[in-house]
Design an enzyme around this catalytic site. Structure first.
Site, PDB file in Angstrom:
ATOM      1  N   GLU A 190      -6.325   2.238  -4.781  1.00 59.79           N
ATOM      2  CA  GLU A 190      -6.286   0.788  -4.539  1.00 59.79           C
ATOM      3  C   GLU A 190      -7.670   0.159  -4.618  1.00 59.79           C
ATOM      4  O   GLU A 190      -7.850  -0.919  -5.193  1.00 59.79           O
ATOM      5  CB  GLU A 190      -5.656   0.488  -3.179  1.00 59.79           C
ATOM      6  CG  GLU A 190      -4.139   0.676  -3.128  1.00 59.79           C
ATOM      7  CD  GLU A 190      -3.708   2.114  -2.964  1.00 59.79           C
ATOM      8  OE1 GLU A 190      -4.582   2.995  -2.788  1.00 59.79           O
ATOM      9  OE2 GLU A 190      -2.491   2.379  -3.008  1.00 59.79           O
ATOM     10  N   HIS A 223       4.475   0.270   6.610  1.00 61.69           N
ATOM     11  CA  HIS A 223       5.009  -0.429   5.435  1.00 61.69           C
ATOM     12  C   HIS A 223       5.506  -1.836   5.753  1.00 61.69           C
ATOM     13  O   HIS A 223       6.113  -2.457   4.894  1.00 61.69           O
ATOM     14  CB  HIS A 223       6.212   0.331   4.860  1.00 61.69           C
ATOM     15  CG  HIS A 223       5.874   1.513   4.006  1.00 61.69           C
ATOM     16  ND1 HIS A 223       5.430   2.701   4.526  1.00 61.69           N
ATOM     17  CD2 HIS A 223       5.948   1.697   2.672  1.00 61.69           C
ATOM     18  CE1 HIS A 223       5.246   3.564   3.539  1.00 61.69           C
ATOM     19  NE2 HIS A 223       5.554   2.983   2.405  1.00 61.69           N
TER      20      HIS A 223
HETATM   21  C1  LIG Z   1      -2.162   3.992  -0.117  1.00 60.61           C
HETATM   22  C2  LIG Z   1      -0.778   4.004  -0.619  1.00 60.61           C
HETATM   23  N1  LIG Z   1      -0.534   3.518  -1.852  1.00 60.61           N
HETATM   24  C3  LIG Z   1       0.723   3.528  -2.337  1.00 60.61           C
HETATM   25  C4  LIG Z   1       1.754   4.024  -1.612  1.00 60.61           C
HETATM   26  C5  LIG Z   1       3.169   4.019  -2.171  1.00 60.61           C
HETATM   27  N2  LIG Z   1       3.560   5.395  -2.498  1.00 60.61           N
HETATM   28  C6  LIG Z   1       4.202   6.144  -1.606  1.00 60.61           C
HETATM   29  S1  LIG Z   1       4.388   7.703  -2.133  1.00 60.61           S
HETATM   30  C7  LIG Z   1       3.633   7.382  -3.589  1.00 60.61           C
HETATM   31  C8  LIG Z   1       3.439   8.487  -4.567  1.00 60.61           C
HETATM   32  C9  LIG Z   1       2.608   9.583  -4.006  1.00 60.61           C
HETATM   33  O1  LIG Z   1       2.608  10.670  -4.860  1.00 60.61           O
HETATM   34  P1  LIG Z   1       2.095  12.079  -4.420  1.00 60.61           P
HETATM   35  O2  LIG Z   1       0.834  11.952  -3.644  1.00 60.61           O
HETATM   36  O3  LIG Z   1       2.044  12.911  -5.628  1.00 60.61           O
HETATM   37  O4  LIG Z   1       3.181  12.629  -3.410  1.00 60.61           O
HETATM   38  P2  LIG Z   1       4.744  12.923  -3.688  1.00 60.61           P
HETATM   39  O5  LIG Z   1       5.481  11.672  -3.339  1.00 60.61           O
HETATM   40  O6  LIG Z   1       4.891  13.332  -5.094  1.00 60.61           O
HETATM   41  O7  LIG Z   1       5.108  14.011  -2.736  1.00 60.61           O
HETATM   42  C10 LIG Z   1       3.258   6.052  -3.654  1.00 60.61           C
HETATM   43  C11 LIG Z   1       2.623   5.431  -4.805  1.00 60.61           C
HETATM   44  C12 LIG Z   1       1.455   4.491  -0.321  1.00 60.61           C
HETATM   45  N3  LIG Z   1       2.429   4.964   0.479  1.00 60.61           N
HETATM   46  N4  LIG Z   1       0.187   4.500   0.137  1.00 60.61           N
END
Ligand SMILES: Cc1ncc(C[n+]2csc(CCOP(=O)(O)OP(=O)(O)O)c2C)c(N)n1
Ligand SMILES: [Mg+2]
Lengths: 337, 328
Positions: B66, B135
């Site tokens: 971000e 959230h």
């Molecule tokens: C700082 C932040 N940005 C965006 C999000 C929205 N978001 C939640 S999970 C996710 C993907 C995360 O991917 P990863 O770290 O690979 O974990 P996975 O869900 O694959 O286990 C996003 C973009 C968030 N929760 N926190």
């Protein structure tokens, strides 16, 4: 295997006098998580669970193999995709479900839901839903343990997506600089929501990037629970010897969508099918059936015991009361003890 | 320019999407970037289909970074582009707060007017979907504290359709807050352009002024309906812009009704509601027949359980009760 507290009954039991095949605990741990997650889908469809829910189906080898290797006094910091980690840690299934039902008997008293499971008695420091947000906290927990001279490790689980956040890089540097006892566990399931690894990272070798901070880092077959457990033992031994943090890149895959809201438009069905051929539960089960570590009857007993545990937990969670509305603002500040 | 037939009735989500489509068609300098805006279609499906239409150069999926991609939006704006940056929710925007406050809001003044940052940052805000404390918060009032930013919050489908164009035309950084509870709301378009800094009177009445914005507009309108049944005629002012505040519209209404209730999903202490009440007290104190009332969220991180979340947020009954107190 596990020295962490657990609320499961061992099943099947070995014949008297013979030690249980340690792989059975791994298999049981994975089956427990798999069937729990599948039950959660039903409960979500029935609107008994609400909000965001992220399942770890396909990634059970990490939860069972890694979290299961930790000692009771070790700490765990996790993400919103943490049901499996919590169960492997021994957080009682009924209190996890009660949390998702929003009950006062939930492990976070109904205030957290699926993404925010906490059980500090088991040193489970929660479900953090800010991607990367858990890493600095894990570094701090390890700092406290190091300062107090406790020979314990903080395991911090996060996804491949978190590796792009500044907090990841700041935390790895700090932990390495101060030689803190952190086990960084990257569950690389190749997607951050709908964004594939190649579109997220210029250098997709995540272990290589971690190693640039001066810590041992290596990739592990995250679809093989035995390999995960073995790598975890090695990493824990290194950390406990006082040489600072380690990083494991657990290469895995989620079989389901990112969350219950995700229509999963971005993945090729053939790719999903290829990874399903690596199903960690099936791999271990087949291996054990092949070498005599398991037979059909003991498998059936194992599944039946898990299902009985799940149904008992659902009933127990359903019976839990709601937190009184008057208590809405409790815990915003610490209460006098 | 646009030859597509725009349907009369849209959802809030579709209206936002159409405004993005228009902007991308109208100006080569406009591009959209953020997490999952492309292949995934946007975490709230606002940008669904735009990647296919405009390609990955102009609808850019970003890594989970971000601070870097918001900062890159600022840099691209300095460099002559007109970026629209999407941050999934206001809670995550805190990872970019340094860039938003220390750069976007500040560079113009700190450079003695040499720089402008014509950037739009869109993000969702608000509770109501059991997403718990990381959230669900309503931090737009915090952002409205910051000089150098313009803060807008479309509450209706028509505003969702029309606000992006003036935001992009503005030479200043604009933060556009989309309430997560509004995406599926439907409404008619009138095609009338919207100014970036003007409040709208959504319902007229002579007995009490209800001031609100964003996701609390439906609640406030429902309260006004309930009050009407009791014979209390409430006027509903939708601020639309949280910074600058359209004081003139608020004051004109209060001078007629002599009573003020502010409805704000933010926490009460130091809230936007506090700012509105203070300005009315400063400038229309002698026109008031009752102390101003505020209906805000309980001062608690938003909890998951449905009954607790409901209790934490302003409800129709709370607004009705506050309005009754002012006329009582
Ligand atoms: C700082 C932040 N940005 C965006 C999000 C929205 N978001 C939640 S999970 C996710 C993907 C995360 O991917 P990863 O770290 O690979 O974990 P996975 O869900 O694959 O286990 C996003 C973009 C968030 N929760 N926190
Ligand atoms: Mg991932």
């Amino acid at each position: 295997m596990s020295t962490s507290p657990t609320d499961t009954e061992p099943a099947p039991t070995p014949p008297p006098g013979e030690p249980e095949d340690p792989r059975l605990a791994l298999l049981r741990g994975m089956v427990r998580i798999r069937r729990f997650e599948e039950r959660c889908v039903e409960l979500y469809s029935a609107e008994r669970i609400r909000g965001f829910m992220h399942l770890c189906v396909g990634e059970e080898a990490v939860a069972a193999g890694l979290v299961g290797e930790l000692a009771a006094q070790d700490a765990v910091v996790s993400t919103y995709r943490e049901h499996g980690h919590a169960l492997a840690r021994g957080v009682p299934m009924a209190s996890v479900l009660a949390e998702m039902f929003g009950r006062a008997t939930g492990c976070s008293r109904g205030r957290g839901g699926s993404m925010h499971l906490f059980d500090v008695a088991r040193r489970f420091y929660g479900g953090n839903a800010i991607v990367g947000g858990g890493l600095p906290v894990a570094v701090g927990l390890a700092l406290a343990d190091a300062l107090r001279g406790e020979p314990v490790v903080t395991a911090c689980l996060f996804g491949d997506g978190a590796v792009a956040e500044g907090e990841f890089h700041e935390s790895l540097n700090l932990a390495a600089l101060w030689r803190l006892p952190v086990l960084f566990c990257c569950e690389n399931n190749r997607y951050a929501m709908g964004t594939a690894l190649e579109l997220e990272h210029a250098q997709t070798d995540l272990a290589l990037r971690a190693s640039s901070y001066g810590m041992p880092a290596w990739p592990v077959d995250g679809m093989d629970a035995e390999a995960v457990a073995e790598a975890t033992r090695r990493a824990l031994a290194t950390i406990r010897s006082g040489r600072g943090p380690c990083f494991l890149e657990l290469r895995t895959y989620r079989f389901r969508a990112h969350s219950m809201y995700d229509p999963d438009r971005y993945r090729d069905r053939a790719e999903v099918a290829r990874w399903k051929d690596q199903d960690p539960v099936e791999r271990l089960r087949t291996r054990m059936l092949g070498d005599g570590g398991l037979d059909g009857a003991s498998w059936d007993r194992l599944v039946a015991a898990v299902d009985a545990e799940i149904e008992a937990a659902v009933a127990d969670a359903e019976a839990g009361p709601l937190e009184p509305v008057e208590d809405l603002t409790r815990f915003v500040y610490a209460e006098p003890s | 320019m646009s030859t597509a037939v725009v349907p009369e009735r849209l959802t809030y989500r579709e209206a936002l999407r159409e405004s993005l489509r228009d902007a991308l068609r109208a100006d080569e300098r406009v591009f959209l970037m953020g997490e999952d805006v492309g292949r995934y279609g946007g975490c709230f499906a606002v940008s669904l289909g735009l990647l296919e239409e405009f390609g990955p150069e102009r609808v850019r999926d970003t890594p989970l970074s971000e601070s870097a991609f918001v900062g890159a939006g600022i840099g691209a704006a300095l460099g002559g582009m007109r970026p629209v940056v999407e941050v999934m929710t206001v809670n995550f925007s805190l990872l970019a707060l340094d860039q938003i406050l220390n750069n976007a809001a500040t560079l113009g003044h700190m450079s003695g007017g040499q720089l402008t940052v014509p950037l739009v940052i869109r993000m969702t805000t608000g509770a109501g979907r059991q997403l718990a404390a990381q959230h669900s918060h309503s931090l737009e009032g915090w952002y409205a504290h910051i000089p150098g930013l313009r803060i807008v919050a479309p509450a209706t489908v028509a505003d969702a359709r029309e606000m992006l164009a003036p935001a992009l035309a503005s030479p200043d950084p604009v933060l556009l807050f989309e309430h997560a509870g509004l995406y599926t709301s439907e409404g008619d378009l009138d095609g009338a352009p919207v100014a970036l800094d003007g409040a709208a009177v959504r319902r007229t009445g002579d007995d009490v002024t209800l001031v609100t914005y964003g996701g609390m507009l439906p609640t406030t309108l429902a309260a006004a309906e309930g009050l009407a049944a009791e014979g209390i005629a409430a006027e509903v002012v939708d601020l639309r812009s949280l910074r600058p505040l359209d004081e003139a519209t608020v004051l004109a209404s209060v001078r007629r009704t002599h009573r003020l209730v502010v409805v704000d999903e933010g926490w009460r202490s130091g809230s936007l509601a506090a700012e509105v009440a203070a300005r009315v007290a400063e400038q229309a104190f002698y026109d008031l027949d009752a102390p101003p009332e505020r209906v805000c969220s309980a001062e608690v991180p938003v909890p998951y359980a449905a009954h607790l979340e409901r209790a934490a947020r302003p409800a129709v009954d709370d607004v009705v009760a506050a309005a009754r107190r002012t006329v009582g």
